[in-house]
Every structure is written in C-alpha cells, then in structure tokens.
Design an enzyme around this catalytic site. Structure first.
Site, PDB file in Angstrom:
ATOM      1  N   ASN A   1       0.840  -1.201   0.000  1.00 59.11           N
ATOM      2  CA  ASN A   1       0.000   0.000   0.000  1.00 59.11           C
ATOM      3  C   ASN A   1       0.873   1.248   0.000  1.00 59.11           C
ATOM      4  O   ASN A   1       2.094   1.150  -0.009  1.00 59.11           O
ATOM      5  CB  ASN A   1      -0.961  -0.026   1.198  1.00 59.11           C
ATOM      6  CG  ASN A   1      -0.188  -0.083   2.503  1.00 59.11           C
ATOM      7  OD1 ASN A   1       0.541   0.832   2.845  1.00 59.11           O
ATOM      8  ND2 ASN A   1      -0.328  -1.200   3.225  1.00 59.11           N
TER       9      ASN A   1
ATOM     10  N   PRO B   1      -2.398 -11.920  10.713  1.00 59.59           N
ATOM     11  CA  PRO B   1      -2.719 -11.699  12.130  1.00 59.59           C
ATOM     12  C   PRO B   1      -2.820 -10.199  12.416  1.00 59.59           C
ATOM     13  O   PRO B   1      -2.122  -9.409  11.779  1.00 59.59           O
ATOM     14  CB  PRO B   1      -1.520 -12.305  12.872  1.00 59.59           C
ATOM     15  CG  PRO B   1      -0.417 -12.400  11.871  1.00 59.59           C
ATOM     16  CD  PRO B   1      -1.060 -12.498  10.518  1.00 59.59           C
TER      17      PRO B   1
ATOM     18  N   LYS C   1     -10.451  -3.439  19.855  1.00 59.28           N
ATOM     19  CA  LYS C   1      -9.082  -3.936  20.049  1.00 59.28           C
ATOM     20  C   LYS C   1      -8.573  -3.684  21.472  1.00 59.28           C
ATOM     21  O   LYS C   1      -7.426  -3.999  21.782  1.00 59.28           O
ATOM     22  CB  LYS C   1      -8.131  -3.269  19.029  1.00 59.28           C
ATOM     23  CG  LYS C   1      -8.452  -3.596  17.573  1.00 59.28           C
ATOM     24  CD  LYS C   1      -7.278  -3.291  16.638  1.00 59.28           C
ATOM     25  CE  LYS C   1      -7.723  -3.366  15.176  1.00 59.28           C
ATOM     26  NZ  LYS C   1      -6.619  -3.384  14.217  1.00 59.28           N
TER      27      LYS C   1
END
Ligand code: C5P
Length: 398
Positions: A210, A305, A341
């Site tokens: 990216n 992950p 998170k």
C-alpha cells in the site's frame, strides 16, 4: 518548522575544518526561530570569519575577549545571560580538553565556565585524536559533568583517513537541539512501534502493498526518543532515515512484522501500531516469476494476524495505541476500533488528510472523548500524540 522559536543560543566555533558546517548550522538554527550569538575561538576564526556568522545570524559574532564593541567588559556573562544553551560545533580535541579541566583562557572557554545553562558539544577531529586515551578521558569527564555530546560520526575525514571523529551534519545537530528542548514526558519508558507498509509476496518479484510512506511512524519514533524514551521501531519497506538513537528492525511481510513485535512485546511499556499492515497475504507464494496468459488469474488470500490486537490481548499488555485511517465515518470507526481492540488510545485520520504526505490532521480518541490535533506537519502531530500519551500515563500513576 519554528521548533526553536524563542530560544537564545550561543554557538561556539572552534578550530577545525568542520567549521564550514557551523555556518550551515547557524542558518538552520535561525530558520528554526532561534536567536543565535556566535563566539569563535582564534583558531575557529581562521577557518570561517565572524563576518559570515554575522550575516547569517543578524547578530555580531565575537572572538576577541577584549573587543571594544562589547557592551560591557563582562562579555563572559553578558553573552550567555539568558541563553538556553551553549552549543560548541565543531568542538576540537583541544577545546574538549579545556572544558574537561575548567580552563578559561579565551572568550568561548570563559563563557562555558561561567554559564548557568546546558552545554552541548559536537566533537570534530582526526580519528586518532578522538581515539587517544586523553580525549576519551576528557569525553568521560564531560559526560560526568552533565555535558551533552552529539556524535561524532564515523566516515571519511578531511585528512584522508576513515574512522570516528567526523562532526555530525548541520541538520543532525539541528534535530538533536530541537529534541533536547522537548519535555521528557516519556523518560525511562520503553516504546515499541511499527511503521510503514508491509509487502506480501505473490511471486519472486511481485506482491501486494500500500501507499504508506512510514513518515508518521518515523516522526513518532523521533518524538518518543526526544521525550526521553528508549525506542525500537519495526519498519516495513520504506525510504526513511533512522532517527539517531532509535533501534530499527527492518521487515517485509506482515508475518515478519508480527514475529518481530511478538518477540519484543513483553519488553515494552508502550506499543504504538502505526504500520499499515496488509489485511491479507497471497496464500501461496510462487517460487518463480508467474507467467501471464489470457485467462483471469485467481489469487487466494489468507488473512494476516492483527498485530496490535494481539499485543493488546496479552495478559499484561503495554499501553497500546492504534491508528485508524479511514476514508469516511472517522469517529464511528475509530472509537469502534479502540473498544474492539481494547486500546488506550486511537489516532484517527482521514486517509485523504495524511497518507504519504508531510502533514496530517488527526483526532485522538480515548476514554475521555475526542481531542483534535492539527492540521500540522507530521513531526508536530507526533509530538502532540506523545504529549497526550505522557499525560495519560501520568494520570494513571497518580
Ligand atoms: O483494523 P485496522 O487495520 O483498521 O487497524 C489499524 C490499526 O491496527 C493500526 O494501528 C495498525 O498498525 C494495526 N494493525 C496491526 N495489524 C494488522 C492490522 C492493523 O497491527 N494486521
């Protein structure tokens, strides 16, 4: 960019070929907003004349303690009165020896002895002079006396030899000075960061990645270092120079980044996930360059992950900070991410405001609400984030 705005600095220039870099340093310090007063030793003035410094700083440059232009005969006190620091660059072997022994036989050494502000020196000399036990003894003495020593770097020397003794570049000294004046809100803390993109290989030459430049992560590493932290930076493939004093670990893929972070997660107090980690990687990596044909190519992608979520889910997690780069609905997604998170802090930004550029505008989300920062250069944003983390940690310990 006016990082030294309002600072009054005395710039000492001693005899050495690196004195030519002091002219550039004076220019950078003035550009950064500092009021600069230059004092040359007699040997320093043989390399660059006071006229050069006078023109660059807009202030008279001094060398002779008996100069009749001095406003009073107390020049050693006048020049350093109200100074925020004395910076000696270049500092010759002879000058370090004088400082270590408290000699005061010219204007600059007298100023250094009579000061009540920090003293910062950037040594510059031949490698054998630097490595000589006498210079090393003087260096240790100066460190013990609380003097800050910047460099020297190793490399090619004017004398034709190669080794330690080169003065740091003007820009490096400027950056170190800007850092020197930052509040030490993370003193003694260990900070682990991720930065940059990841590259997920498809074959031997191609892959998915990216547009992350790593600028924000590297600015944060520098800001954390300037705040007194011990910093380790795990970086994907970027073209950013490593900030001095930061330990850098280069990785390519998300799995490598994951492994590098997990090995170090227990040994940090603060973890900041700035990296734009690829969410997926090609399930198979071809061992040769893929050949094209006319049929559509199907690539199976496996999820990577979530490094940050995994660190935050550890039994005794560090203080965890995440980034949320969104193209819309910033508030909802960023705060949602913080809760999902289990992060102490999320830095939210709209991708159109920050990705790849030199500036950014962000909103910090924590349990107390939202705190906008910027628009500003990424280093200023980074310093604001570090200040916020420092405040949150101080609040927790009260
Ligand atoms: O879920 P999302 O990718 O939007 O979350 C972004 C935040 O999570 C960033 O702080 C990023 O560094 C981190 N992250 C990570 N590992 C991933 C994906 C994101 O650490 N695989």
């Amino acid at each position: 960019m006016a990082e030294l705005s309002g600072r009054r600095l005395v710039l000492g220039v001693t005899g050495g070929i690196a004195a030519y870099k002091a002219a550039e340093l004076a220019r950078l310090l003035v550009k950064a907003g500092a009021e600069v007063h230059v004092v040359l030793t007699a040997a320093g003035a043989q390399f660059v004349t006071p006229v050069t410094f006078q023109a660059l700083t807009g202030n008279p440059a001094w060398s002779d303690p008996w100069d009749a232009r001095m406003p009073s005969n107390m020049a050693h006190i006048d020049l350093s009165r109200g100074a925020d620091a004395i910076v000696v660059a270049p500092a010759s072997a002879d000058f370090l020896a004088k400082l270590a022994h408290g000699l005061a036989d010219d204007l600059l050494s007298t100023l250094c002895l009579a000061r009540d502000c920090p003293l910062i020196v950037a040594p510059a000399m031949n490698r054998q002079m630097w490595q000589n036990p006498a210079t090393q003894r003087n260096k240790s003495q100066l460190l013990q006396d609380g003097v800050t020593i910047l460099g020297p770097a190793a490399g090619e020397q004017a004398c034709g030899e190669t080794g330690p003794g080169r003065m740091l570049e003007a820009a490096e000294i400027h950056d170190a000075l800007a850092g020197f004046f930052q509040p030490k809100v993370l003193a003694g803390r260990r900070v682990l960061l991720t930065a940059g993109p990841t590259f997920e290989a498809l074959d031997t030459v191609r892959g998915l990645t990216n547009l992350s430049s790593g600028k924000m992560g590297f600015a944060l590493a520098r800001a954390a270092r300037d705040a007194g932290a011990q910093v380790t930076l795990v970086s994907g493939p970027v073209a950013q120079p490593t900030p001095a004093g930061v330990t850098r670990i280069d990785v390519t893929s998300a799995l490598e980044m994951h492994a590098a972070v997990m090995q170090r997660a227990d040994a940090c107090d603060i973890f900041i996930g700035v990296a734009a980690v690829a969410d997926y990687r090609p399930q198979e990596r071809a061992n040769d360059k893929l050949k094209k044909d006319d049929k559509p190519l199907q690539v199976a992608l496996a999820p990577n992950p979530d490094i940050l979520a995994e660190v935050a889910a550890r039994p005794q997690p560090p203080f965890c900070v995440g980034f949320a780069a969104e193209s819309r609905d910033l508030e909802r997604y960023a705060e949602g991410k913080r809760q999902k998170k289990k992060l102490a802090l999320v830095v939210g930004n709209l991708v159109q405001d920050g990705l790849g550029g030199d500036g950014n505008a962000v909103i910090l989300f924590d349990e107390r609400g939202r705190h906008p920062l910027g628009p500003a250069p990424k280093l200023d944003i980074a310093r604001g984030i570090v200040a916020h983390i420092g405040q949150m940690l101080a609040g927790k310990e009260e």
